[in-house]
Design a protein around this motif. Structure first.
Motif, PDB file in Angstrom:
ATOM      1  N   LYS A   1      37.855 111.807  37.932  1.00  0.00           N
ATOM      2  CA  LYS A   1      39.802 111.300  38.863  1.00  0.00           C
ATOM      3  C   LYS A   1      39.792 109.729  38.756  1.00  0.00           C
ATOM      4  N   GLU A   2      38.951 108.803  36.989  1.00  0.00           N
ATOM      5  CA  GLU A   2      39.270 107.874  36.711  1.00  0.00           C
ATOM      6  C   GLU A   2      40.742 107.073  37.268  1.00  0.00           C
ATOM      7  N   ARG A   3      41.973 108.032  36.689  1.00  0.00           N
ATOM      8  CA  ARG A   3      43.097 107.311  35.880  1.00  0.00           C
ATOM      9  C   ARG A   3      43.756 107.265  37.780  1.00  0.00           C
ATOM     10  N   THR A   4      43.330 107.796  38.999  1.00  0.00           N
ATOM     11  CA  THR A   4      43.897 107.961  40.357  1.00  0.00           C
ATOM     12  C   THR A   4      43.001 107.082  41.224  1.00  0.00           C
ATOM     13  N   ILE A   5      41.278 106.568  40.716  1.00  0.00           N
ATOM     14  CA  ILE A   5      40.611 105.705  41.557  1.00  0.00           C
ATOM     15  C   ILE A   5      42.097 104.594  40.685  1.00  0.00           C
ATOM     16  N   ARG A   6      41.823 104.119  40.034  1.00  0.00           N
ATOM     17  CA  ARG A   6      42.432 102.871  38.954  1.00  0.00           C
ATOM     18  C   ARG A   6      43.467 102.917  39.391  1.00  0.00           C
ATOM     19  N   LEU A   7      45.123 103.925  39.966  1.00  0.00           N
ATOM     20  CA  LEU A   7      45.978 103.629  40.673  1.00  0.00           C
ATOM     21  C   LEU A   7      46.251 103.345  41.221  1.00  0.00           C
ATOM     22  N   LEU A   8      45.214 103.646  43.070  1.00  0.00           N
ATOM     23  CA  LEU A   8      44.267 103.327  43.891  1.00  0.00           C
ATOM     24  C   LEU A   8      44.463 102.004  44.133  1.00  0.00           C
ATOM     25  N   LEU A   9      43.377 101.570  43.349  1.00  0.00           N
ATOM     26  CA  LEU A   9      43.163 100.831  43.382  1.00  0.00           C
ATOM     27  C   LEU A   9      44.020  99.010  42.959  1.00  0.00           C
ATOM     28  N   SER A  10      44.862  99.516  41.685  1.00  0.00           N
ATOM     29  CA  SER A  10      45.937  99.010  42.243  1.00  0.00           C
ATOM     30  C   SER A  10      46.881  99.112  43.103  1.00  0.00           C
ATOM     31  N   GLU A  11      46.871 100.166  44.125  1.00  0.00           N
ATOM     32  CA  GLU A  11      48.165  99.886  45.136  1.00  0.00           C
ATOM     33  C   GLU A  11      47.280  99.173  46.033  1.00  0.00           C
TER      34      GLU A  11
ATOM     35  N   VAL B   1      31.566 105.187  46.910  1.00  0.00           N
ATOM     36  CA  VAL B   1      31.854 103.995  46.577  1.00  0.00           C
ATOM     37  C   VAL B   1      30.830 103.019  45.882  1.00  0.00           C
ATOM     38  N   ALA B   2      30.038 103.353  45.117  1.00  0.00           N
ATOM     39  CA  ALA B   2      29.162 102.100  44.199  1.00  0.00           C
ATOM     40  C   ALA B   2      30.783 102.330  42.865  1.00  0.00           C
ATOM     41  N   THR B   3      30.593 104.099  43.208  1.00  0.00           N
ATOM     42  CA  THR B   3      31.484 104.283  41.427  1.00  0.00           C
ATOM     43  C   THR B   3      32.875 102.999  41.698  1.00  0.00           C
ATOM     44  N   ILE B   4      33.411 103.286  42.546  1.00  0.00           N
ATOM     45  CA  ILE B   4      34.697 102.620  42.685  1.00  0.00           C
ATOM     46  C   ILE B   4      34.687 101.297  42.827  1.00  0.00           C
ATOM     47  N   ALA B   5      33.509 100.389  42.909  1.00  0.00           N
ATOM     48  CA  ALA B   5      33.598  98.760  43.112  1.00  0.00           C
ATOM     49  C   ALA B   5      33.358  98.503  41.532  1.00  0.00           C
ATOM     50  N   ARG B   6      32.910  99.523  41.026  1.00  0.00           N
ATOM     51  CA  ARG B   6      31.998  98.821  40.131  1.00  0.00           C
ATOM     52  C   ARG B   6      33.354  98.869  39.369  1.00  0.00           C
ATOM     53  N   MET B   7      34.086 100.079  39.349  1.00  0.00           N
ATOM     54  CA  MET B   7      35.655  99.695  38.631  1.00  0.00           C
ATOM     55  C   MET B   7      36.186  99.048  38.767  1.00  0.00           C
TER      56      MET B   7
ATOM     57  N   THR C   1      35.727  96.044  40.045  1.00  0.00           N
ATOM     58  CA  THR C   1      35.196  95.008  38.923  1.00  0.00           C
ATOM     59  C   THR C   1      35.567  94.581  37.632  1.00  0.00           C
ATOM     60  N   ALA C   2      35.145  95.432  37.388  1.00  0.00           N
ATOM     61  CA  ALA C   2      35.471  95.458  35.943  1.00  0.00           C
ATOM     62  C   ALA C   2      36.772  96.116  35.484  1.00  0.00           C
ATOM     63  N   GLY C   3      37.645  96.258  36.238  1.00  0.00           N
ATOM     64  CA  GLY C   3      38.977  95.773  36.121  1.00  0.00           C
ATOM     65  C   GLY C   3      40.317  94.599  36.711  1.00  0.00           C
ATOM     66  N   ARG C   4      38.776  94.131  37.173  1.00  0.00           N
ATOM     67  CA  ARG C   4      39.231  93.269  37.772  1.00  0.00           C
ATOM     68  C   ARG C   4      40.290  93.228  38.151  1.00  0.00           C
ATOM     69  N   PHE C   5      40.807  94.187  40.094  1.00  0.00           N
ATOM     70  CA  PHE C   5      41.930  94.970  40.716  1.00  0.00           C
ATOM     71  C   PHE C   5      41.615  93.651  41.764  1.00  0.00           C
ATOM     72  N   GLY C   6      40.702  92.935  42.162  1.00  0.00           N
ATOM     73  CA  GLY C   6      40.530  92.211  43.507  1.00  0.00           C
ATOM     74  C   GLY C   6      40.086  92.935  44.658  1.00  0.00           C
ATOM     75  N   PRO C   7      39.634  92.324  46.079  1.00  0.00           N
ATOM     76  CA  PRO C   7      39.972  92.395  47.056  1.00  0.00           C
ATOM     77  C   PRO C   7      40.760  94.063  47.677  1.00  0.00           C
ATOM     78  N   ALA C   8      40.180  94.381  48.890  1.00  0.00           N
ATOM     79  CA  ALA C   8      42.344  95.923  48.836  1.00  0.00           C
ATOM     80  C   ALA C   8      42.543  94.426  49.465  1.00  0.00           C
ATOM     81  N   THR C   9      43.708  95.267  49.213  1.00  0.00           N
ATOM     82  CA  THR C   9      45.456  94.909  50.341  1.00  0.00           C
ATOM     83  C   THR C   9      45.640  95.899  52.276  1.00  0.00           C
ATOM     84  N   ILE C  10      45.755  97.265  51.656  1.00  0.00           N
ATOM     85  CA  ILE C  10      45.886  97.764  52.368  1.00  0.00           C
ATOM     86  C   ILE C  10      44.432  97.880  53.298  1.00  0.00           C
ATOM     87  N   ILE C  11      44.394  97.124  54.777  1.00  0.00           N
ATOM     88  CA  ILE C  11      43.562  97.387  55.360  1.00  0.00           C
ATOM     89  C   ILE C  11      44.230  98.899  56.208  1.00  0.00           C
TER      90      ILE C  11
END
Length: 288
Positions: A61-71, A86-92, A94-104
């Motif tokens: 579900k890499e594309r879905t994860i990346r989309l949610l990270l970008s949102e 969670v470790a996989t998501i955190a690695r992605m 960092t690798a994708g340079r998405f920055g911290p979450a904004t939807i808290i």
């Protein structure tokens, strides 16, 4: 011969190439043709990615994860939606340079009257009625209704008398208890029907007599705030019944005027136990 224009994502491709990612991973991440990545690597004079970069297979579900990270979703929220570690998501992230979450998501505070609101809503009360009875915000009532999955009651299909009956309960001795809305410190019964307020006592009186009460209608029995039609009287009816009680108890007939000269035909009243008194004098004595 014209010079070929660089690919629109050439900068992103170069950055990922320099991180050591292989061509297929970069193509999948940027949603581009793998040949574009290969040509960019060749033009930049970069060597092929090491074999170690091929050992980690992409998440299903890499594309879905990346989309949610970008949102802007948090790692925990993405895990709940995708099932990824969670470790996989955190690695992605960092690798994708998405920055911290904004939807808290902050924990929802429980309303102080949550249980009371839910009980009244489940009993079929409207949101406005619940808000008025409990003195709470209508928006809070709407939110709790949505959280509990309680459907909105249909538009009032009952007549005035039918709704009155739906909010009463028969008791022993012919009494009838009001189970609907109450207001004020004295918890006075009230009924709202089609954007208007009605006195349950007045409705009960009209059912028995076929006319509207004169003055205030209320129960003359020994049950406080009884709404049984047979027990409710208006002011003339109360005066008549209490006068009869006074005579039965052997009291002298009421004088035409009180000691201050007020006409008792107009101002005279009787207490529940049949004692006559002047309403005007009584009001004057109780005024501050």
């Amino acid at each position: 011969m014209t010079r070929q224009q660089p690919h629109p994502k050439a900068g992103e491709i170069r950055a990922l190439l320099e991180e050591g990612l292989n061509n297929r991973v970069i193509a999948r991440r940027l949603d581009i043709d793998v040949r574009v990545v290969a040509q960019t690597r060749k033009d930049a004079g970069l060597p092929p990615a090491p074999r170690s970069s091929w050992t980690r297979r992409p998440h299903p579900k890499e594309r879905t994860i990346r989309l949610l990270l970008s949102e802007g979703y948090t790692d925990t929220a993405i895990r709940e939606r995708t099932g990824a570690d969670v470790a996989t998501i955190a690695r992605m992230r960092t690798a994708g340079r998405f920055g911290p979450a904004t939807i808290i998501r902050r924990p929802q505070r429980i309303h102080p009257k949550d249980a009371e609101i839910r009980a009244l809503l489940r009993a079929g009360r409207s949101g406005n009625a619940v808000a008025l009875e409990l003195g709470v915000d209508r928006a809070a009532v709407r939110r709790i209704r949505a959280e509990a999955g309680i459907p909105t009651p249909p538009v009032q299909p009952l007549s005035l008398e039918e709704k009155w009956a739906a909010h009463t309960r028969m008791l022993e001795g012919g009494h009838r208890e009001w189970t609907g809305e109450r207001v004020g410190k004295s918890r006075t019964p009230v009924m709202r029907y089609r954007e208007k307020s009605y006195s349950p006592f007045a409705i009960a009186f009209r059912q028995r007599t076929g006319r509207d009460p004169v003055g205030q209608a209320k129960a003359e029995c020994d049950l406080h705030q009884c709404v049984a039609p047979e027990h409710v009287e208006d002011e003339p009816g109360r005066t008549r019944l209490r006068e009869q009680l006074s005579l039965v108890m052997g009291r002298a007939p009421r004088k035409p005027r009180c000691r201050r000269g007020h006409d008792q035909a107009e101002h005279g009243r009787y207490s529940p136990d049949g004692v006559p008194y002047c309403q005007t004098c009584h009001d004057g004595e109780t005024d501050p």
